[in-house]
Enzyme design. Sequence first.
Site, PDB file in Angstrom:
ATOM      1  N   TYR A   1     125.056 -32.246 -49.564  1.00  0.00           N
ATOM      2  CA  TYR A   1     124.759 -31.077 -50.044  1.00  0.00           C
ATOM      3  C   TYR A   1     125.712 -30.687 -51.187  1.00  0.00           C
ATOM      4  CZ  TYR A   1     122.337 -30.882 -45.635  1.00  0.00           C
ATOM      5  OH  TYR A   1     121.281 -31.178 -44.829  1.00  0.00           O
TER       6      TYR A   1
ATOM      7  N   GLY B   1     116.884 -41.450 -50.181  1.00  0.00           N
ATOM      8  CA  GLY B   1     116.425 -40.400 -50.532  1.00  0.00           C
ATOM      9  C   GLY B   1     115.510 -39.828 -49.844  1.00  0.00           C
TER      10      GLY B   1
END
Length: 164
Positions: free
Chosen positions: A138, A102
């Site tokens: 992404y 994360g």
Amino acid sequence: MPAQSDSTPIIREAQPSDVDTVFDLILALAEYERLRHRVRGTRELLEMALFGPRRHAEAVIAELDSAPVGFALFFHTFSTFVCRPGLWLEDLFVVPEQRRSGIGRALLAHVASVAVKRGCARLEWSVLSWNDPALSFYAALGAETMSDWRTLRLDGAALRALGG
């Protein structure tokens, strides 16, 4: 598997005292990208770019348990089509043992929040074509691959020849 920690990562703006840390993370990124031989910058040049009289870029550092585990470096751009500023994310890097925990998302979210607060129309960056983990990461965040565009560069002798 990422190393376990009970702490939440802290994302903070880099300070002049962080130049060595940021430069070391740049070198680690260059190693990961198999481009260490292309690094020509120095700690002194980085310090001038980030904290000199004319700041050319900004950096944020991710820390976990008070240890640096990643960084993002970005700067302003401008879109003539929308007549608004944007941000270019030059580098986003998380140390290998903390990937998939994360931290990369937290860094990117921080830079995106800077873009939103500054009224930017977009946040853009490039990714090496072989970096499938980054491309997948992404894409999962909603980033669009600009497949019709190619990045071009003038540097060294070619830049000097054109720029006289």
